[in-house]
Motif scaffolding. Structure first.
Motif, mmCIF file in Angstrom:
data_model
loop_
_atom_site.group_PDB
_atom_site.id
_atom_site.type_symbol
_atom_site.label_atom_id
_atom_site.label_comp_id
_atom_site.label_asym_id
_atom_site.label_seq_id
_atom_site.Cartn_x
_atom_site.Cartn_y
_atom_site.Cartn_z
ATOM 1 N N ARG A 9 -5.056 5.988 -13.728
ATOM 2 C CA ARG A 9 -5.941 4.819 -13.344
ATOM 3 C C ARG A 9 -5.931 4.734 -12.022
ATOM 4 N N ILE A 10 -6.192 5.825 -11.228
ATOM 5 C CA ILE A 10 -6.166 5.741 -9.865
ATOM 6 C C ILE A 10 -7.365 4.872 -9.050
ATOM 7 N N HIS A 11 -8.594 4.753 -9.878
ATOM 8 C CA HIS A 11 -9.878 4.036 -9.838
ATOM 9 C C HIS A 11 -9.705 2.561 -9.951
ATOM 10 N N ASP A 12 -8.657 2.086 -10.732
ATOM 11 C CA ASP A 12 -8.393 0.983 -10.972
ATOM 12 C C ASP A 12 -6.843 0.502 -10.371
ATOM 13 N N PHE A 13 -6.476 1.088 -9.515
ATOM 14 C CA PHE A 13 -4.876 1.063 -9.040
ATOM 15 C C PHE A 13 -4.923 0.712 -7.616
ATOM 16 N N GLU A 14 -4.163 -0.297 -6.995
ATOM 17 C CA GLU A 14 -4.047 -0.334 -5.444
ATOM 18 C C GLU A 14 -2.598 -0.960 -5.022
ATOM 19 N N GLY A 15 -2.471 -1.009 -3.889
ATOM 20 C CA GLY A 15 -1.175 -1.829 -3.495
ATOM 21 C C GLY A 15 -1.633 -2.870 -2.650
ATOM 22 N N ILE A 27 16.901 2.920 -0.900
ATOM 23 C CA ILE A 27 16.338 4.245 -1.525
ATOM 24 C C ILE A 27 14.690 4.185 -1.692
ATOM 25 N N PHE A 28 14.441 3.079 -2.305
ATOM 26 C CA PHE A 28 13.176 2.736 -2.322
ATOM 27 C C PHE A 28 12.874 1.145 -2.505
ATOM 28 N N GLU A 29 11.686 0.588 -1.943
ATOM 29 C CA GLU A 29 11.708 -0.755 -1.854
ATOM 30 C C GLU A 29 10.136 -0.963 -2.165
ATOM 31 N N PRO A 30 9.740 -1.514 -3.335
ATOM 32 C CA PRO A 30 8.122 -1.696 -3.480
ATOM 33 C C PRO A 30 7.442 -2.689 -2.457
ATOM 34 N N CYS A 31 8.190 -3.652 -1.867
ATOM 35 C CA CYS A 31 7.620 -4.628 -0.553
ATOM 36 C C CYS A 31 8.729 -4.801 -0.065
ATOM 37 N N GLY A 32 9.643 -5.604 -0.493
ATOM 38 C CA GLY A 32 10.796 -6.268 0.276
ATOM 39 C C GLY A 32 10.166 -7.389 0.793
ATOM 40 N N LEU A 33 11.051 -8.340 0.740
ATOM 41 C CA LEU A 33 10.850 -9.607 1.031
ATOM 42 C C LEU A 33 11.703 -10.123 2.456
ATOM 43 N N PRO A 80 0.877 -1.154 0.107
ATOM 44 C CA PRO A 80 0.126 0.051 -0.054
ATOM 45 C C PRO A 80 0.883 1.385 0.038
ATOM 46 N N ASN A 81 1.785 1.302 0.810
ATOM 47 C CA ASN A 81 2.747 2.587 0.621
ATOM 48 C C ASN A 81 3.449 2.851 -0.430
ATOM 49 N N TYR A 82 3.761 1.782 -1.201
ATOM 50 C CA TYR A 82 4.495 1.814 -2.629
ATOM 51 C C TYR A 82 3.358 2.658 -3.451
ATOM 52 N N ALA A 83 2.203 1.932 -3.309
ATOM 53 C CA ALA A 83 1.325 2.477 -3.984
ATOM 54 C C ALA A 83 1.014 4.143 -4.131
ATOM 55 N N SER A 84 1.150 4.543 -2.582
ATOM 56 C CA SER A 84 0.924 5.851 -2.547
ATOM 57 C C SER A 84 1.962 6.692 -2.986
ATOM 58 N N GLU A 85 3.441 6.028 -3.053
ATOM 59 C CA GLU A 85 4.531 6.614 -3.654
ATOM 60 C C GLU A 85 4.471 6.940 -4.955
ATOM 61 N N LEU A 86 3.826 5.692 -5.674
ATOM 62 C CA LEU A 86 3.865 5.788 -7.338
ATOM 63 C C LEU A 86 2.940 7.091 -7.639
ATOM 64 N N LEU A 87 1.914 7.496 -6.855
ATOM 65 C CA LEU A 87 1.376 8.801 -7.202
ATOM 66 C C LEU A 87 1.909 10.013 -7.097
ATOM 67 N N GLY A 104 8.119 2.555 0.891
ATOM 68 C CA GLY A 104 7.675 1.417 0.283
ATOM 69 C C GLY A 104 6.917 0.326 1.365
ATOM 70 N N GLY A 105 7.194 -1.089 1.055
ATOM 71 C CA GLY A 105 6.662 -1.908 1.804
ATOM 72 C C GLY A 105 7.502 -2.062 3.350
ATOM 73 N N LEU A 106 8.567 -1.561 3.403
ATOM 74 C CA LEU A 106 9.582 -1.427 4.465
ATOM 75 C C LEU A 106 8.576 -0.856 5.577
ATOM 76 N N LYS A 107 8.231 0.231 5.320
ATOM 77 C CA LYS A 107 7.261 1.148 6.079
ATOM 78 C C LYS A 107 6.087 0.273 6.511
ATOM 79 N N ASP A 108 5.244 -0.562 5.826
ATOM 80 C CA ASP A 108 4.093 -1.265 6.062
ATOM 81 C C ASP A 108 4.344 -2.414 6.920
ATOM 82 N N THR A 109 5.697 -2.900 6.886
ATOM 83 C CA THR A 109 5.906 -4.177 7.694
ATOM 84 C C THR A 109 6.669 -3.708 9.180
ATOM 85 N N VAL A 110 7.482 -2.889 9.006
ATOM 86 C CA VAL A 110 8.319 -2.642 10.171
ATOM 87 C C VAL A 110 7.937 -1.745 11.282
ATOM 88 N N ILE A 111 7.886 -1.985 12.361
ATOM 89 C CA ILE A 111 7.386 -0.920 13.409
ATOM 90 C C ILE A 111 8.613 -0.565 14.187
#
Length: 487
Positions: free
Chosen positions: A247-253, A384-390, A225-232, A408-415
């Motif tokens: 494509r905002i109405h057809d785009f998500e993370g 520098i950027f990380e779409p999701c990260g595994l 989700p966070n990388y989706a926000s960054e791509l906007l 990106g996904g680092l921000k979505d998964t690490v507290i």
């Protein structure tokens, strides 16, 4: 068939177990398996690379021809069938395009005809679907390599009954890689090489595969989700923000999951000792094994690990300016990876100078990757950027605290520990500044030295952070149904 049970054609340039350069391969294995578990019928299509050709169970099932215009000969290819845990995998077999030492290039140089190679792959994948008599509800395309598929569905195959009800989903796993080529590489697809639409051929001279996919796909997503926000945003979109906004109405993370069949310290066959969150004694033994592998002294010093491609994206512009200062501390650091020769050279020099505390291994090794995850106390991902990260997900599973930049996904998964110590599972910094990175390394080092009980609590808490592919697959299922108008 139940109206909610779908036929999914999953097209990917790499699939874990057959071919791999990065996280795309992991997704192309794990997601189809979970979709199958939800009851959907899935077929995977991928190139028949040299790395796959040695597999004894490959069976040729089709001989097909891609008809071109009169300016060049037709292209003949075979289709080899393999299996991924019961899922049919169809591999496009053409020696000219795919019997090469690398997937996309060699010695850090891309093959000059990659545009033609993956234009062919996109067309061949659709012809293979026809030959299989597999009429998909959803064609799931992945990254720029398959970006032409949605366009072809709306041009060459527009009136083909086989695809009459097919919708396309394009997943961008990393929008920095867009597949930009001169139109001369598209001669095998006259609909594109002669196209007068600037959305397809920019300045009538070159093509951006990813952009074409974003424009023509039924739905578009990325891998957090966070990388989706960054791509906007102009700053975070690699020059693609206008197209994602359109494509905002057809785009998500949709956040990637972790394959805990391969990445679980309880049953990992690639590490010398297994462990779980209730008993981390096996982790300490893995740390000793990692120290011996790196030819370090076996001692209770904090172990930092890193496994990645050696590219600027992974934060080496932050690491290299401060690495020597960091190595003045009583630490050990093992880095596994290959890539950019200029980065490799600097890491080799530091590894030689600080043999007792820094080990750089210039390779990719699955065994060593697992050992680094299991034996380290901290895992570095200052991207520098990380779409999701595994790797941060793998690190959490092994009780190895990730130190990440908040992207990106680092921000979505690490507290972050300083922001929310009660729920923390790692450390996070924001500015792409070497000194900020060094500060967060020292912050983690201080916690290790002064508060061992808190370190243990954090490791156990990290191991309770779970990101299951079954959850991600349900999000994709909903995306598919919306693409079909059933959402």
């Amino acid at each position: 068939m139940d109206s909610q049970k779908l036929k999914v054609l999953f097209i990917s340039s790499e699939v874990e177990g057959f071919s791999k350069t990065g996280g795309l391969a992991d997704v192309a294995k794990a997601l189809p398996l979970e979709l199958r578990n939800l009851g959907h019928e899935v077929i995977i299509i991928t190139p028949f690379y040299r790395t796959i050709a040695h597999q004894e169970d490959a069976k040729q099932v089709h001989e097909l021809t891609l008809h071109t215009d009169n300016s060049r000969p037709d292209i003949h290819f075979a289709v080899q069938q393999l299996s991924l845990d019961g899922i049919k995998v169809l591999a496009i077999d053409n020696a000219h395009y795919f019997d090469r030492a690398g997937l996309y290039g060699e010695e850090n140089n891309a093959y000059p005809d990659n545009g033609e190679r993956f234009a062919f792959f996109s067309l061949a994948a659709l012809l293979t679907s026809l030959a299989e008599d597999f009429a998909p509800d959803i064609i799931h395309c992945n990254d720029w390599h398959t970006g032409l598929v949605p366009y072809l569905l709306k041009t060459r195959f527009y009136e083909t009954p086989h695809f009459a009800h097919s919708k396309t989903v394009l997943t961008s796993h990393n929008s920095a890689y867009q597949g930009i080529f001169d139109k001369s590489q598209l001669n095998l697809i006259p609909e594109i090489s002669g196209c007068m639409d600037q959305r397809v051929l920019e300045n009538y001279s070159y093509i951006n595969f990813l952009k074409v996919g974003v424009i023509y796909a039924s739905k578009v997503n990325t891998v957090s989700p966070n990388y989706a926000s960054e791509l906007l945003t102009p700053l975070g979109s690699h020059g693609m923000s206008d197209h994602f906004i359109e494509r905002i109405h057809d785009f998500e993370g949709i956040l990637n999951g972790c394959d805990y069949n391969d990445w679980s310290p309880e049953n990992d066959k690639l590490i010398p000792f297994n462990f779980d969150s209730h008993d981390l004694s096996g982790k300490e033994k893995c740390k000793v094994a990692l120290q011996k592998e790196a030819e370090f002294e076996v001692s209770d010093v904090p172990m930092f690990g890193m496994v990645c491609r050696l590219t600027d994206q992974k934060g080496f512009g932050l690491i290299l300016p401060v690495l020597e200062r960091f190595l003045k501390h009583n630490v050990q650091f093992v880095l596994i990876g290959s890539g950019d020769p200029s980065i490799t050279g600097q890491l080799n020099a530091l590894s030689e100078h600080y043999k007792d505390r820094f080990k750089f291994i210039n390779t990719y090794s699955n065994r060593l990757s697992h050992l680094v995850e299991a034996g380290s106390d901290f895992f570095l991902m200052p991207s520098i950027f990380e779409p999701c990260g595994l790797n941060q997900l793998y690190s959490l599973a092994y009780g190895t605290l990730p130190i990440v930049r908040a992207v990106g996904g680092l921000k979505d998964t690490v507290i972050d520990y300083d922001q929310d110590p009660d729920n923390a599972n790692g450390f996070m910094f924001y500015d792409p500044n070497p000194n900020q990175f060094l500060n967060i390394l020292r912050r983690a080092l201080l916690l290790y030295i002064e508060h061992p009980e808190e370190m243990l609590r954090l490791k156990q808490q990290a191991m309770r952070s779970h990101f299951h592919w079954s959850d991600s697959a349900k999000h994709y299922q909903r995306l598919y149904l919306r693409a079909l108008g059933r959402g």
